[in-house]
Design a protein around this motif. Structure first.
Motif, PDB file in Angstrom:
ATOM      1  N   THR A   1      43.244  52.880  40.458  1.00  0.00           N
ATOM      2  CA  THR A   1      41.789  53.067  40.377  1.00  0.00           C
ATOM      3  C   THR A   1      41.006  51.778  40.583  1.00  0.00           C
ATOM      4  N   GLN A   2      41.686  50.703  40.963  1.00  0.00           N
ATOM      5  CA  GLN A   2      41.012  49.414  41.151  1.00  0.00           C
ATOM      6  C   GLN A   2      41.116  48.974  42.611  1.00  0.00           C
ATOM      7  N   PRO A   3      40.085  49.224  43.418  1.00  0.00           N
ATOM      8  CA  PRO A   3      40.135  48.882  44.847  1.00  0.00           C
ATOM      9  C   PRO A   3      40.453  47.421  45.114  1.00  0.00           C
ATOM     10  N   LYS A   4      40.030  46.527  44.235  1.00  0.00           N
ATOM     11  CA  LYS A   4      40.253  45.096  44.454  1.00  0.00           C
ATOM     12  C   LYS A   4      41.733  44.721  44.409  1.00  0.00           C
ATOM     13  N   LEU A   5      42.557  45.607  43.893  1.00  0.00           N
ATOM     14  CA  LEU A   5      43.986  45.337  43.794  1.00  0.00           C
ATOM     15  C   LEU A   5      44.768  45.884  44.973  1.00  0.00           C
ATOM     16  N   PHE A   6      44.042  46.230  46.066  1.00  0.00           N
ATOM     17  CA  PHE A   6      44.700  46.732  47.265  1.00  0.00           C
ATOM     18  C   PHE A   6      44.389  45.838  48.453  1.00  0.00           C
ATOM     19  N   GLN A   7      45.321  45.812  49.376  1.00  0.00           N
ATOM     20  CA  GLN A   7      45.157  45.031  50.589  1.00  0.00           C
ATOM     21  C   GLN A   7      44.062  45.648  51.470  1.00  0.00           C
ATOM     22  N   ALA A   8      43.804  44.993  52.596  1.00  0.00           N
ATOM     23  CA  ALA A   8      42.711  45.418  53.470  1.00  0.00           C
ATOM     24  C   ALA A   8      42.889  46.839  53.980  1.00  0.00           C
ATOM     25  N   ASP A   9      44.131  47.327  54.014  1.00  0.00           N
ATOM     26  CA  ASP A   9      44.353  48.706  54.457  1.00  0.00           C
ATOM     27  C   ASP A   9      43.985  49.732  53.389  1.00  0.00           C
ATOM     28  N   ASN A  10      43.614  49.247  52.197  1.00  0.00           N
ATOM     29  CA  ASN A  10      43.250  50.117  51.074  1.00  0.00           C
ATOM     30  C   ASN A  10      44.385  51.033  50.638  1.00  0.00           C
ATOM     31  N   LEU A  11      45.611  50.627  50.958  1.00  0.00           N
ATOM     32  CA  LEU A  11      46.768  51.467  50.658  1.00  0.00           C
ATOM     33  C   LEU A  11      47.857  50.748  49.868  1.00  0.00           C
ATOM     34  N   HIS A  12      48.046  49.473  50.173  1.00  0.00           N
ATOM     35  CA  HIS A  12      49.160  48.742  49.574  1.00  0.00           C
ATOM     36  C   HIS A  12      48.665  47.721  48.557  1.00  0.00           C
ATOM     37  N   PRO A  13      49.285  47.664  47.383  1.00  0.00           N
ATOM     38  CA  PRO A  13      48.851  46.722  46.350  1.00  0.00           C
ATOM     39  C   PRO A  13      48.979  45.269  46.797  1.00  0.00           C
ATOM     40  N   THR A  14      48.058  44.454  46.325  1.00  0.00           N
ATOM     41  CA  THR A  14      48.054  43.028  46.621  1.00  0.00           C
ATOM     42  C   THR A  14      49.073  42.301  45.748  1.00  0.00           C
ATOM     43  N   ALA A  15      49.224  41.008  46.028  1.00  0.00           N
ATOM     44  CA  ALA A  15      50.079  40.174  45.184  1.00  0.00           C
ATOM     45  C   ALA A  15      49.560  40.151  43.752  1.00  0.00           C
ATOM     46  N   GLU A  16      48.244  40.179  43.593  1.00  0.00           N
ATOM     47  CA  GLU A  16      47.644  40.150  42.262  1.00  0.00           C
ATOM     48  C   GLU A  16      47.992  41.390  41.440  1.00  0.00           C
ATOM     49  N   ALA A  17      48.297  42.491  42.123  1.00  0.00           N
ATOM     50  CA  ALA A  17      48.641  43.735  41.422  1.00  0.00           C
ATOM     51  C   ALA A  17      50.088  43.770  40.959  1.00  0.00           C
ATOM     52  N   GLN A  18      50.921  42.929  41.519  1.00  0.00           N
ATOM     53  CA  GLN A  18      52.356  43.036  41.261  1.00  0.00           C
ATOM     54  C   GLN A  18      52.746  42.825  39.795  1.00  0.00           C
ATOM     55  N   PRO A  19      52.121  41.893  39.058  1.00  0.00           N
ATOM     56  CA  PRO A  19      52.471  41.794  37.630  1.00  0.00           C
ATOM     57  C   PRO A  19      52.186  43.069  36.853  1.00  0.00           C
ATOM     58  N   LEU A  20      51.161  43.814  37.256  1.00  0.00           N
ATOM     59  CA  LEU A  20      50.869  45.090  36.595  1.00  0.00           C
ATOM     60  C   LEU A  20      51.957  46.116  36.902  1.00  0.00           C
ATOM     61  N   LEU A  21      52.418  46.137  38.161  1.00  0.00           N
ATOM     62  CA  LEU A  21      53.511  47.039  38.513  1.00  0.00           C
ATOM     63  C   LEU A  21      54.757  46.687  37.706  1.00  0.00           C
ATOM     64  N   LEU A  22      55.031  45.389  37.610  1.00  0.00           N
ATOM     65  CA  LEU A  22      56.188  44.967  36.822  1.00  0.00           C
ATOM     66  C   LEU A  22      56.058  45.410  35.379  1.00  0.00           C
ATOM     67  N   ASP A  23      54.895  45.242  34.790  1.00  0.00           N
ATOM     68  CA  ASP A  23      54.711  45.651  33.397  1.00  0.00           C
ATOM     69  C   ASP A  23      54.949  47.145  33.221  1.00  0.00           C
ATOM     70  N   ASN A  24      54.491  47.944  34.197  1.00  0.00           N
ATOM     71  CA  ASN A  24      54.733  49.387  34.129  1.00  0.00           C
ATOM     72  C   ASN A  24      56.221  49.698  34.146  1.00  0.00           C
ATOM     73  N   VAL A  25      56.947  49.051  35.048  1.00  0.00           N
ATOM     74  CA  VAL A  25      58.394  49.266  35.133  1.00  0.00           C
ATOM     75  C   VAL A  25      59.094  48.738  33.885  1.00  0.00           C
ATOM     76  N   TRP A  26      58.661  47.588  33.419  1.00  0.00           N
ATOM     77  CA  TRP A  26      59.344  46.936  32.299  1.00  0.00           C
ATOM     78  C   TRP A  26      59.350  47.807  31.049  1.00  0.00           C
ATOM     79  N   ARG A  27      58.283  48.550  30.822  1.00  0.00           N
ATOM     80  CA  ARG A  27      58.235  49.400  29.623  1.00  0.00           C
ATOM     81  C   ARG A  27      59.396  50.391  29.579  1.00  0.00           C
TER      82      ARG A  27
END
Length: 205
Positions: free
Chosen positions: A172-198
Protein backbone atom coordinates in the motif's frame (compact mmCIF):
# COMPACT_ATOMS: atom_id res chain seq x y z
CA UNK A 1 -4.02 0.92 -5.06
CA UNK A 2 -1.99 -2.19 -4.34
CA UNK A 3 1.11 -2.84 -6.37
CA UNK A 4 1.98 -6.40 -7.24
CA UNK A 5 4.59 -8.44 -9.04
CA UNK A 6 4.64 -8.29 -12.85
CA UNK A 7 4.10 -11.82 -14.13
CA UNK A 8 5.98 -11.01 -17.35
CA UNK A 9 9.44 -11.00 -15.75
CA UNK A 10 11.47 -13.39 -17.90
CA UNK A 11 15.06 -13.32 -16.68
CA UNK A 12 16.61 -16.12 -14.69
CA UNK A 13 17.88 -14.71 -11.45
CA UNK A 14 20.33 -17.58 -11.01
CA UNK A 15 21.19 -19.67 -8.01
CA UNK A 16 22.99 -17.42 -5.56
CA UNK A 17 24.86 -18.68 -2.54
CA UNK A 18 24.60 -16.00 0.12
CA UNK A 19 26.81 -16.99 3.00
CA UNK A 20 29.76 -16.03 5.18
CA UNK A 21 33.24 -16.93 3.96
CA UNK A 22 33.25 -20.02 6.19
CA UNK A 23 30.83 -22.61 4.88
CA UNK A 24 27.95 -23.11 7.29
CA UNK A 25 26.74 -26.52 8.35
CA UNK A 26 23.10 -25.94 7.38
CA UNK A 27 21.26 -24.41 4.44
CA UNK A 28 18.14 -22.32 3.92
CA UNK A 29 16.77 -22.58 0.38
CA UNK A 30 14.79 -19.59 -0.90
CA UNK A 31 12.47 -20.85 -3.63
CA UNK A 32 10.53 -17.96 -5.15
CA UNK A 33 9.98 -15.56 -8.04
CA UNK A 34 11.18 -12.02 -8.79
CA UNK A 35 9.97 -10.75 -5.41
CA UNK A 36 12.71 -12.92 -3.93
CA UNK A 37 15.15 -12.76 -6.86
CA UNK A 38 15.80 -9.04 -6.31
CA UNK A 39 14.46 -7.90 -9.66
CA UNK A 40 15.69 -4.42 -10.60
CA UNK A 41 17.93 -3.92 -7.57
CA UNK A 42 21.42 -4.99 -6.51
CA UNK A 43 21.51 -8.61 -5.39
CA UNK A 44 23.16 -7.64 -2.12
CA UNK A 45 20.16 -5.41 -1.36
CA UNK A 46 17.51 -8.10 -1.89
CA UNK A 47 15.86 -9.62 1.16
CA UNK A 48 17.58 -13.05 0.83
CA UNK A 49 20.97 -11.31 1.02
CA UNK A 50 19.77 -9.33 4.03
CA UNK A 51 18.66 -12.61 5.57
CA UNK A 52 22.19 -14.02 5.19
CA UNK A 53 23.57 -10.95 6.97
CA UNK A 54 21.04 -11.25 9.80
CA UNK A 55 21.85 -14.90 10.34
CA UNK A 56 25.55 -14.08 10.50
CA UNK A 57 24.94 -11.24 12.97
CA UNK A 58 22.91 -13.58 15.17
CA UNK A 59 25.60 -16.29 14.93
CA UNK A 60 23.13 -18.72 13.37
CA UNK A 61 25.04 -21.31 11.36
CA UNK A 62 23.17 -21.27 8.06
CA UNK A 63 23.98 -20.66 4.41
CA UNK A 64 21.30 -18.98 2.30
CA UNK A 65 20.82 -20.27 -1.25
CA UNK A 66 18.56 -18.11 -3.39
CA UNK A 67 17.07 -20.32 -6.11
CA UNK A 68 14.40 -17.77 -7.08
CA UNK A 69 13.61 -17.12 -10.75
CA UNK A 70 11.84 -14.05 -12.09
CA UNK A 71 8.54 -14.97 -13.73
CA UNK A 72 8.38 -18.38 -12.08
CA UNK A 73 5.04 -20.06 -11.46
CA UNK A 74 4.23 -22.89 -9.09
CA UNK A 75 4.25 -25.28 -12.06
CA UNK A 76 7.82 -24.30 -12.85
CA UNK A 77 8.77 -24.60 -9.22
CA UNK A 78 7.20 -28.03 -8.97
CA UNK A 79 9.26 -29.17 -11.97
CA UNK A 80 12.58 -28.10 -10.45
CA UNK A 81 12.19 -28.57 -6.70
CA UNK A 82 13.60 -32.09 -6.56
CA UNK A 83 16.80 -31.05 -8.36
CA UNK A 84 17.24 -28.10 -5.99
CA UNK A 85 16.69 -30.29 -2.94
CA UNK A 86 19.20 -32.85 -4.21
CA UNK A 87 21.79 -30.20 -4.95
CA UNK A 88 21.59 -28.20 -1.72
CA UNK A 89 20.10 -30.60 0.88
CA UNK A 90 18.47 -27.71 2.78
CA UNK A 91 17.31 -27.95 6.36
CA UNK A 92 14.78 -25.16 5.73
CA UNK A 93 12.88 -24.23 2.55
CA UNK A 94 11.22 -20.82 2.19
CA UNK A 95 8.58 -21.31 -0.52
CA UNK A 96 7.55 -17.93 -1.97
CA UNK A 97 5.82 -18.83 -5.23
CA UNK A 98 2.28 -18.22 -6.47
CA UNK A 99 2.08 -14.52 -7.33
CA UNK A 100 2.53 -15.15 -11.04
CA UNK A 101 -0.12 -17.87 -10.98
CA UNK A 102 -2.55 -15.39 -9.48
CA UNK A 103 -1.83 -12.54 -11.87
CA UNK A 104 -2.37 -14.91 -14.78
CA UNK A 105 -5.63 -16.14 -13.26
CA UNK A 106 -4.51 -19.75 -13.28
CA UNK A 107 -6.88 -22.26 -11.66
CA UNK A 108 -6.81 -22.31 -7.88
CA UNK A 109 -6.83 -26.11 -7.85
CA UNK A 110 -3.62 -26.05 -9.86
CA UNK A 111 -2.06 -23.58 -7.45
CA UNK A 112 -3.05 -25.73 -4.47
CA UNK A 113 -1.79 -28.96 -6.04
CA UNK A 114 1.55 -27.46 -7.04
CA UNK A 115 2.20 -25.84 -3.68
CA UNK A 116 1.23 -29.05 -1.91
CA UNK A 117 3.59 -31.08 -4.10
CA UNK A 118 6.51 -28.68 -3.50
CA UNK A 119 5.97 -28.66 0.26
CA UNK A 120 5.62 -32.44 0.33
CA UNK A 121 8.85 -32.88 -1.63
CA UNK A 122 10.75 -30.68 0.80
CA UNK A 123 9.26 -32.42 3.82
CA UNK A 124 10.12 -35.84 2.37
CA UNK A 125 13.77 -34.70 2.54
CA UNK A 126 13.28 -33.77 6.21
CA UNK A 127 13.33 -30.03 5.46
CA UNK A 128 11.23 -27.63 7.50
CA UNK A 129 9.03 -25.49 5.24
CA UNK A 130 7.90 -21.89 5.49
CA UNK A 131 5.13 -21.10 2.99
CA UNK A 132 4.95 -17.40 2.12
CA UNK A 133 1.46 -16.18 1.26
CA UNK A 134 0.72 -13.98 -1.74
CA UNK A 135 -2.19 -11.79 -2.81
CA UNK A 136 -3.61 -10.46 -6.08
CA UNK A 137 -5.42 -7.11 -6.52
CA UNK A 138 -8.94 -6.94 -5.07
CA UNK A 139 -10.40 -6.25 -8.51
CA UNK A 140 -9.91 -9.98 -9.16
CA UNK A 141 -13.06 -10.38 -7.08
CA UNK A 142 -13.85 -13.75 -5.55
CA UNK A 143 -10.74 -15.18 -7.17
CA UNK A 144 -8.58 -12.88 -5.00
CA UNK A 145 -10.14 -14.23 -1.82
CA UNK A 146 -9.86 -17.84 -2.90
CA UNK A 147 -6.31 -17.30 -4.10
CA UNK A 148 -5.08 -16.03 -0.75
CA UNK A 149 -6.96 -18.75 1.13
CA UNK A 150 -5.06 -21.46 -0.75
CA UNK A 151 -1.82 -20.67 1.07
CA UNK A 152 -3.34 -21.09 4.50
CA UNK A 153 -5.11 -24.26 3.46
CA UNK A 154 -1.91 -25.83 2.12
CA UNK A 155 0.04 -24.83 5.23
CA UNK A 156 -2.58 -26.36 7.52
CA UNK A 157 -2.86 -29.55 5.49
CA UNK A 158 0.91 -30.07 5.35
CA UNK A 159 1.61 -28.70 8.86
CA UNK A 160 3.99 -26.13 7.40
CA UNK A 161 4.78 -22.71 8.84
CA UNK A 162 3.04 -19.77 7.16
CA UNK A 163 3.68 -16.08 6.50
CA UNK A 164 0.37 -14.44 5.62
CA UNK A 165 1.62 -12.01 2.95
CA UNK A 166 5.15 -11.27 1.73
CA UNK A 167 4.28 -7.64 0.87
CA UNK A 168 2.52 -6.85 4.12
CA UNK A 169 3.23 -3.21 4.97
CA UNK A 170 4.68 -2.61 1.49
CA UNK A 171 1.87 -3.17 -1.02
CA UNK A 172 0.00 0.00 0.00
CA UNK A 173 3.03 2.31 -0.14
CA UNK A 174 3.76 3.51 -3.71
CA UNK A 175 7.10 5.01 -2.65
CA UNK A 176 8.38 1.51 -1.92
CA UNK A 177 8.06 0.44 -5.56
CA UNK A 178 10.33 0.91 -8.52
CA UNK A 179 9.43 3.09 -11.50
CA UNK A 180 7.40 0.24 -13.00
CA UNK A 181 5.09 0.47 -9.96
CA UNK A 182 5.35 -3.31 -9.67
CA UNK A 183 8.61 -4.34 -8.05
CA UNK A 184 9.70 -3.35 -4.53
CA UNK A 185 12.67 -1.02 -4.17
CA UNK A 186 15.83 -1.69 -2.18
CA UNK A 187 14.29 0.38 0.62
CA UNK A 188 11.40 -2.11 0.84
CA UNK A 189 13.60 -5.16 1.24
CA UNK A 190 14.12 -4.90 5.04
CA UNK A 191 10.33 -4.93 5.42
CA UNK A 192 10.08 -8.06 3.28
CA UNK A 193 12.78 -9.66 5.39
CA UNK A 194 10.94 -8.78 8.59
CA UNK A 195 7.77 -10.38 7.21
CA UNK A 196 9.63 -13.58 6.37
CA UNK A 197 11.61 -13.57 9.60
CA UNK A 198 8.49 -13.76 11.76
CA UNK A 199 7.73 -17.16 10.28
CA UNK A 200 11.31 -18.30 9.74
CA UNK A 201 12.88 -17.60 13.14
CA UNK A 202 10.95 -20.36 14.97
CA UNK A 203 12.20 -22.91 12.41
CA UNK A 204 15.87 -22.21 13.08
CA UNK A 205 17.56 -24.42 15.63
Amino acid sequence: MLRFLNCRCLLLAGLLLLAPTVQAARTILIFGDSLSAGYGIRQDAAWPALLAKRLHEKSLDYNVVNASISGETTSGGRARIDAALSRYSPQVVVLALGANDGLRGLPLAQLRDNLTAIVASAQSRKARVLLVGQRVPPNYGAYAIGFHDVFGAVARARKAALVDFLLDGVATQPKLFQADNLHPTAEAQPLLLDNVWRGLAPLLE
